[in-house]
Design a protein around this motif. Structure first.
Motif, mmCIF file in Angstrom:
data_model
loop_
_atom_site.group_PDB
_atom_site.id
_atom_site.type_symbol
_atom_site.label_atom_id
_atom_site.label_comp_id
_atom_site.label_asym_id
_atom_site.label_seq_id
_atom_site.Cartn_x
_atom_site.Cartn_y
_atom_site.Cartn_z
ATOM 1 N N ASP A 1 0.832 -1.207 0.000
ATOM 2 C CA ASP A 1 0.000 0.000 0.000
ATOM 3 C C ASP A 1 0.868 1.259 0.000
ATOM 4 O OD1 ASP A 1 -2.299 -1.502 -0.014
ATOM 5 O OD2 ASP A 1 -2.601 -1.426 2.157
ATOM 6 N N LEU A 2 1.935 1.205 0.808
ATOM 7 C CA LEU A 2 2.797 2.376 0.902
ATOM 8 C C LEU A 2 3.511 2.635 -0.420
ATOM 9 C CD1 LEU A 2 4.325 1.857 4.467
ATOM 10 C CD2 LEU A 2 2.523 3.456 3.772
ATOM 11 N N GLN A 3 3.889 1.539 -1.094
ATOM 12 C CA GLN A 3 4.536 1.679 -2.398
ATOM 13 C C GLN A 3 3.555 2.277 -3.417
ATOM 14 O OE1 GLN A 3 5.915 -1.978 -4.174
ATOM 15 N NE2 GLN A 3 7.455 -0.902 -5.407
ATOM 16 N N ALA A 4 2.291 1.833 -3.360
ATOM 17 C CA ALA A 4 1.265 2.351 -4.260
ATOM 18 C C ALA A 4 1.060 3.849 -4.026
ATOM 19 C CB ALA A 4 -0.051 1.590 -4.062
ATOM 20 N N LEU A 5 1.115 4.241 -2.747
ATOM 21 C CA LEU A 5 0.966 5.665 -2.428
ATOM 22 C C LEU A 5 2.105 6.487 -3.026
ATOM 23 C CD1 LEU A 5 -0.222 5.647 1.308
ATOM 24 C CD2 LEU A 5 -1.506 6.482 -0.659
ATOM 25 N N GLN A 6 3.319 5.903 -2.960
ATOM 26 C CA GLN A 6 4.461 6.628 -3.527
ATOM 27 C C GLN A 6 4.280 6.834 -5.029
ATOM 28 O OE1 GLN A 6 7.646 4.047 -2.234
ATOM 29 N NE2 GLN A 6 8.184 5.423 -0.526
ATOM 30 N N HIS A 7 3.857 5.771 -5.718
ATOM 31 C CA HIS A 7 3.610 5.884 -7.160
ATOM 32 C C HIS A 7 2.522 6.936 -7.461
ATOM 33 C CE1 HIS A 7 6.386 2.820 -8.272
ATOM 34 N NE2 HIS A 7 5.712 1.827 -7.654
ATOM 35 N N GLU A 8 1.473 6.892 -6.633
ATOM 36 C CA GLU A 8 0.365 7.830 -6.856
ATOM 37 C C GLU A 8 0.822 9.266 -6.616
ATOM 38 O OE1 GLU A 8 -3.796 8.726 -4.665
ATOM 39 O OE2 GLU A 8 -3.715 6.783 -5.698
ATOM 40 N N LEU A 9 1.668 9.455 -5.611
ATOM 41 C CA LEU A 9 2.175 10.805 -5.337
ATOM 42 C C LEU A 9 2.982 11.344 -6.510
ATOM 43 C CD1 LEU A 9 3.151 10.554 -1.559
ATOM 44 C CD2 LEU A 9 1.564 12.214 -2.588
#
Length: 246
Positions: free
Chosen positions: A96-104
């Motif tokens: 989830d945290l990795q997905a957030l980084q990509h989304e950011l």
């Protein structure tokens, strides 16, 4: 009517002179130079009013476009701040945290693109607002000119109307003693002959036509009684015989 006292015929010349003055005043009233300037100015005002509508519409459209661009930027910024807060909290799975980084990263790119759009709209709006200000100023100046010209026109109208009223009063006084049938003849001829019904015969010349009366016709007229109404053969106007008729 074929006869009228000589003094009444001569009085018709005074009436004609007053009517001619009234016609001249009316002509001056219709052809004042300020009226032409007002007509030209009204055309320029109409053109500017069309330009104003176009400019205001374009400016309002850009304001709405800018508001939408600002809203789009704010929405992306708010979402990025929320994702950054979640990422900073460290809560959630590594995935989830990795997905957030990509989304950011994606949100950053999107925000940059939207801010470019916002800037471009702002620049266009600024240009349109400048143009609108110039057109509005020019329109205001023309309205001021119109007010000044209308005041000039009204002053000229008032002066001419006062003069016409004085002439009409003098005309009423001059025509009052005349026989009604003579006045009716005069008015009928005026309506038919372009406003001039009577003219003098002076030194054998008809002031109704501007021509010398032929000798035979002049001799015939000279032989007529003074009360006989004489008409100009060329113009059809009444010819008034005075002491200098021949």
């Amino acid at each position: 009517m074929t006869t009228a006292p000589p003094q009444e015929q001569r009085r018709l010349l005074d009436v004609q002179e007053l009517d001619t003055r009234l016609d001249q005043i009316a002509h001056r009233r219709r052809t004042l130079p300020v009226l032409t300037r007002l007509t030209e100015l009204e055309g320029r005002i109409a053109d500017l009013e069309t330009a104003l509508v176009t400019s205001r519409t374009a400016t309002n459209d850009l304001r709405r476009e800018l508001k939408k661009a600002e809203t789009d930027v704010e929405q992306v910024r708010t979402r990025a701040e929320r994702d950054q807060a979640r990422l900073n909290s460290g809560t959630g799975s590594p995935k989830d945290l990795q997905a957030l980084q990509h989304e950011l990263v994606a949100l950053g790119r999107r925000q940059s693109e939207l801010e470019d759009v916002e800037l471009e709209v702002m620049e266009r709006l600024e240009a349109h607002e400048g143009a609108l200000a110039e057109v509005t100023k020019a329109h205001g100046e023309l309205l001021t000119q119109r007010t000044e010209l209308e005041a000039e026109r009204d002053a000229a109208f008032a002066e001419l109307d006062t003069e016409a009223e004085q002439v009409r009063a003098k005309r009423a006084e001059t025509i009052a003693p005349l026989d009604e049938k003579l006045v009716a003849l005069y008015e009928r001829l005026r309506g038919r002959l372009g406003g001039v019904a009577v003219a003098a015969l002076r030194r054998g010349r008809s002031e109704g036509s501007g021509l010398q009366v032929p000798g035979t016709e002049l001799a015939r007229i000279k032989a007529l009684p003074p009360e006989e109404i004489v008409f100009c053969e060329d113009s059809g106007r009444i010819l008034v015989r005075g002491e200098d008729a021949y």
